[in-house]
Structure formats: structure tokens, C-alpha cells
Design an enzyme around this catalytic site. Structure first.
Site, PDB file in Angstrom:
ATOM      1  CG  ASP A  40      -1.941   1.278   1.290  1.00  9.85           C
ATOM      2  OD1 ASP A  40      -2.610   1.173   0.449  1.00  9.85           O
ATOM      3  OD2 ASP A  40      -1.982   1.818   2.256  1.00  9.85           O
ATOM      4  CD  GLU A  72      15.472 -14.742   4.269  1.00  5.20           C
ATOM      5  OE1 GLU A  72      14.708 -15.197   4.711  1.00  5.20           O
ATOM      6  OE2 GLU A  72      15.914 -13.627   4.457  1.00  5.20           O
TER       7      GLU A  72
HETATM    8  C1  NOJ Z   1      -4.344   2.927  -1.051  1.00  5.39           C
HETATM    9  C2  NOJ Z   1      -5.573   1.991  -0.797  1.00  5.39           C
HETATM   10  O1  NOJ Z   1      -5.837   1.356  -1.965  1.00  5.39           O
HETATM   11  C3  NOJ Z   1      -6.776   2.806  -0.221  1.00  5.39           C
HETATM   12  O2  NOJ Z   1      -7.871   2.151  -0.153  1.00  5.39           O
HETATM   13  C4  NOJ Z   1      -6.125   3.308   1.023  1.00  5.39           C
HETATM   14  O3  NOJ Z   1      -7.354   4.244   1.571  1.00  5.39           O
HETATM   15  C5  NOJ Z   1      -5.116   4.383   0.944  1.00  5.39           C
HETATM   16  N1  NOJ Z   1      -3.976   3.601   0.464  1.00  5.39           N
HETATM   17  C6  NOJ Z   1      -4.260   4.529   2.315  1.00  5.39           C
HETATM   18  O4  NOJ Z   1      -3.933   3.456   3.062  1.00  5.39           O
END
Ligand code: NOJ
Ligand code: CA
Length: 511
Positions: free
Chosen positions: A188, A231
Site C-alpha cells: 500500500d 528466501e
Molecule cells: C491506498 C488504498 O488502495 C486505499 O484504499 C487506502 O485508503 C489508502 N492507500 C491508504 O492506506
């Protein structure tokens, strides 16, 4: 699918519907975050990275789910959220409660405010969800008001990646899940983590990017992560959600010792234009050429308007019966499935689900609540309304109780139960194209050539040693005459022998 009838999908429900995923023919699933979380940003606010959210199930159930998928030859990717934690995470809770200057504060980005008494945030950064990216932090008797940084919602304090505890913790998290058999991670906000030294005002830079995102230190982290993943078996996989200001900066994440792949988000914002699609495809092929990382194509995800609704209205006035929209939608899948690389589908797109119209009072997305009154942006709930499974049951079989987002009545008509046996359904179309890609080597082939666009017709050629196939797609509003000998497939149900492509139609033609 909600198995325990609390209105929220869960792991038991997913396991109960595993045949649907299997029949679709996919190689892997990616789950949005399943960790314990107050769900302030629907799981992207993680309070414990070593467990499963009780609402979704337990670690044991998660393990069984991995086994279920693996038995069917389907890999499982998790989401990992390193830029921020939940404000309920033990580190932030200790920072809040242990008094000023305690070591837990160091895990976050906490600064004195500016102006008299520190009443203003430390700098001018803005949250992706709207409003300032700083919220007040207890000042514990200090002279100035303090603030903590959150590039998203206030319930998601950003971590201080200059602290080695943070490095160590995330390495342990990776190992914890890899040891349980997880096949990889979608990272993310992979371009996040570090911020520019001194947290300079963005006004000095002219944008939010150079100061808040994509700092050079992040690459050492991914080098370490890649070593960890290496790994394990070679199929283990790291894919980044990466936004950078330039293509050159994106390349840096895809060096051989870092991530295996990055999403391409360009189709999520691409107009209906053959030149536009050609350019996007070309750019991704160049990136692949430069990095050796196969492109990743995607038309919809949990953050964007479902692509049925993005494209179909463009033609609504010309096609009252929806037929043209239907052909376009089919063509888009056939297009990305014929490109070299990986394809990510979003749950429900195989049913041609449109964006749901969620009433404001039922909205859940924190991004909706942080908009200013003049904003038209409604947040992301409309693409997150759950799957309709069974037309004969309340809430189309998703749950017996109230679903966490209301399901539009007309969604019963999209149910899997209706589409499953209908040979002309979108679901069966998705199954057949995915299946075709498994069988036909030219579709999987990495060899692509002659990517061209002219007079609203997109075309390219895919090759194997003994087959050459031209993919032709008609982005215009008129029929396009073509030499129809050796057509393998076309995406309208018009007579296969017709020697013109309908508006929106795509054909695979052996040449
Ligand atoms: C990107 C994610 O796809 C989204 O859903 C989220 O709100 C933000 N990152 C924050 O983590
Ligand atoms: Ca549930």
C-alpha cells in the site's frame, strides 16, 4: 460473502464461495487488509499486523483459507500497509499515554506547531483524503501545541521510517505471513514511508510530491524486503501501489533487487480513445523493456469508479439498449487479456456491476467525510458495495442482516445465480476469455509488435513461433470494414462472418 450474518464479508464467506473464484479461472487472489483494524479506512488502518480481524475470522481460519486456495492452485496475496498504522496500534497508544518525550513518540512524525502557541500545523501538507495532514497531538505540558502527521485520515498516523524499530517490525511482519504460506504482498502506498528531510512546505516545491512522497531512502527498504521474499520459493511476489511524478522515478522501484511489479493505473483514467490506449500500452511496454518487470493491467479497483460506469454512459445516448456499452466492456477485457503481463480484476467486474449509488447517509468512506461542502467527490463506497450472489435471497444472498453498504435492489439481476448458467452472461464471457488465455499461447506470449492507432482503430500483433494474431479494436462510432478471414473471436454476438467491426468491438484475427 457474509457467513456469520453480521452484514460484513468474512473469511468463512470467502471460503464458501471459493468455487466461484476457481471457476473464474484466476491464478491468484489479492485480499484488501484482513488485519485487526477499527476499520476507520476499511482495514488500511491496521492495529495489529500479526493477526486477523475478528470480524473477518481468525488466524486458524486464515490458514485454512490459504490451504483451500492452494489446493486449487490459486495463490494468495495480502495487502501490507507500511506508510501508516491505526491510531489504535500499540505504538500510537503508548505514544499518547506515556507522556511527552517517551520513546514510542519516535515511531511517528510529531512536531511543534507554528504560530502563537503552535496553533497552526507544522507545515502546509494536505491529506490525500482532504484537509490538513496534521492533527493535534497531546502536548503534555509543553509550551507549544504539537501535531502528528497523517497523509490519509487522522486515524492513520504516518510511521517514522527513520527509526530502525519500524524496519525491524515490518521485516518480522513479512516473515510472519510468508511463513504461513502467503504468496506475496500488494504494498500500500509503496511510494510513501519516508518524507523529505526537514518536512519543507510543499508551496516551496510547487506540489505535494517532492516533499511528502517518493524519497530515495525507500529503495533500501525494498531491497531488504526483496531479500526476505527471495528466501522463499521464487513464486513469492511483491507488487507496489506506486505513484511517482515521473516515469524515471517509477523505474527505481522496479530494479531487479526491489519489487517484482507495479500496478499501471492509467486505464483507470483513460478516455475512450484508441490513441490514448495506444499511448498507455506503449508506455507500459517501454517500462517493461527498461526494467524487465512485466506490466500489470487493471480496469477497476476498490478506490475507483467501476469501469462499467466510467465507459458505458459515454455511449448511453447512442445505444439505448445498452448493447454498445456491453460490447465495449467485453472488448476491454479481451484487450487486456491479449496484452503481455499480469491482469488484476476487481471483484464483481465479472458480473458487469456498475458503480452503486450509495445515499450520503449510508456512506462509510473517510475520504467522503473529509471533503469540503463544494466538492462533488463522493468517496469510494460506490465501488465497494458487496457481491450479489443469489437473486432469490434478500440482499442478493450476501447477508441475511443489513449489509455494511446498502445493496441496490436492481443488483439482484446481476447475481451470480442468474449469470452462472446463462451462456451469454458477462460472467461466462469472463470465464471463457480467461480460459482462452490459459489455452492459447499467443495470448500469454510476451511477443508484441505493431502497436498502432489510426482512425479510431487500435491494433497490435501478438506472436508465438508458429502463430501471428492481430488484435483489432474499434473505438469509433461507425462500423469498420476488415478482412475477416481467420477470425478467432469477436466480442459482439454479431454474425462471426460479418466483415466489419461494430462500434466498440474487438476481434482476434490470425494472420
Ligand atoms: C491506498 C488504498 O488502495 C486505499 O484504499 C487506502 O485508503 C489508502 N492507500 C491508504 O492506506
Ligand atoms: Ca460477517
Amino acid at each position: 460473502m457474509d457467513a456469520n450474518q453480521d452484514g460484513i464479508g468474512d473469511i468463512a464467506g470467502l471460503r464458501a464461495r471459493i468455487d466461484h473464484i476457481h471457476q473464474l479461472g484466476v491464478d491468484a487472489i489479492w485480499l484488501n487488509p484482513t488485519y485487526p483494524s477499527p476499520q476507520g479506512d476499511h482495514g488500511y488502518d491496521v492495529s495489529d499486523y500479526f493477526d486477523v480481524e475478528p470480524m473477518f475470522g481468525s488466524l486458524e481460519e486464515f490458514d485454512r483459507m490459504i490451504d483451500d486456495f492452494h489446493q486449487r492452485g490459486i495463490m494468495v496475496l495480502m495487502d501490507i500497509v507500511p506508510n501508516h498504522v491505526s491510531s489504535q496500534h500499540e505504538w500510537f497508544q503508548s505514544a499518547l499515554t506515556e507522556g511527552a518525550g517517551n520513546p514510542s513518540e519516535e515511531h511517528f512524525i510529531i512536531r511543534d506547531g507554528t504560530g502563537p502557541g503552535g496553533v497552526n500545523p507544522p507545515n502546509d501538507w494536505v491529506s490525500i483524503f482532504g484537509g490538513p495532514s496534521w492533527s493535534p497531538f497531546p502536548s503534555s505540558g509543553r509550551h507549544l501545541q504539537r501535531w502528528y502527521l497523517h497523509m490519509f485520515d487522522p486515524c492513520q498516523p504516518d510511521l517514522n521510517w527513520h527509526h530502525t524499530d519500524v524496519h525491524e517490525r515490518f521485516e518480522n511482519i513479512l516473515r510472519f505471513w510468508l511463513d504461513r504460506g502467503v504468496d506475496g504482498f500488494r504494498i500500500d502506498v509503496a511510494h510513501g514511508l519516508f518524507k523529505a528531510p526537514g518536512l519543507p512546505n510543499r508551496s516551496g516545491f510547487g506540489d505535494n510530491w517532492s516533499a511528502c512522497w517518493d524519497q530515495p531512502e525507500v529503495h533500501d527498504i525494498y531491497r531488504k524486503w526483496r531479500k526476505i521474499v527471495d528466501e522463499y520459493e521464487s513464486s513469492r511476489f511483491l507488487i507496489g501501489e506506486i505513484h511517482t511524478a515521473t516515469r524515471e522515478r517509477l523505474l527505481e522501484y522496479l530494479r531487479a533487487d526491489q519489487l517484482h511489479a507495479a500496478f499501471d493505473f492509467s486505464f483507470l483514467h483513460q478516455d475512450w480513445s484508441s490513441d490514448g490506449f495506444r499511448d498507455r500500452i506503449g508506455a507500459n511496454l517501454d517500462l517493461w523493456n527498461d526494467t524487465g518487470c512485466l506490466p500489470v493491467w487493471t480496469l477497476s479497483n476498490h478506490d475507483e469508479i467501476r469501469h462499467w460506469s466510467r465507459y458505458a454512459p459515454l455511449l448511453a445516448d447512442r445505444s439505448p439498449d445498452g448493447q454498445v456499452a456491453n460490447i465495449r466492456y467485453r472488448s476491454l477485457l479481451a484487450l487486456i487479456m491479449a496484452l503481455p503481463g499480469r491482469i488484476f480484476l476487481y471483484n464483481g467486474e465479472e458480473l458487469a456491476l456498475p458503480q452503486a449509488d450509495v445515499p450520503d447517509e449510508d456512506r462509510q468512506d473517510p475520504a467522503f467525510f473529509r471533503q469540503t461542502p463544494d466538492s462533488d467527490y463522493k468517496g469510494r463506497d460506490g465501488c465497494r458495495v458487496p457481491m450479489p450472489w443469489d437473486a432469490n435471497l434478500p440482499n442478493a444472498g450476501f447477508t441475511n442482516s443489513e449489509p455494511w453498504l446498502p445493496m441496490p435492489e436492481e443488483w439482484h439481476d446481476y447475481s451470480v445465480s442468474i449469470q452462472h448458467d446463462d451462456p451469454n452472461s458477462m460472467l461466462n464471457y469472463y470465464r471463457s476469455v480467461i480460459q482462452r488465455r490459459r489455452i492459447e499461447d499467443w495470448m500469454k506470449s510476451d511477443s508484441i509488435d505493431e502497436v498502432e492507432s489510426s482512425s479510431d482503430i487500435l491494433s497490435f500483433v501478438k506472436k508465438t513461433e508458429n502463430k501471428r494474431v492481430r488484435v483489432l479494436m474499434n473505438f469509433s462510432d461507425s462500423d469498420f470494414p476488415f478482412d475477416n478471414d481467420n477470425t478467432i473471436m469477436r466480442t459482439s454476438d454479431s454474425d462471426i462472418s460479418d466483415s466489419f467491426l461494430r462500434p466498440g468491438e474487438l476481434a482476434y484475427i490470425e494472420i
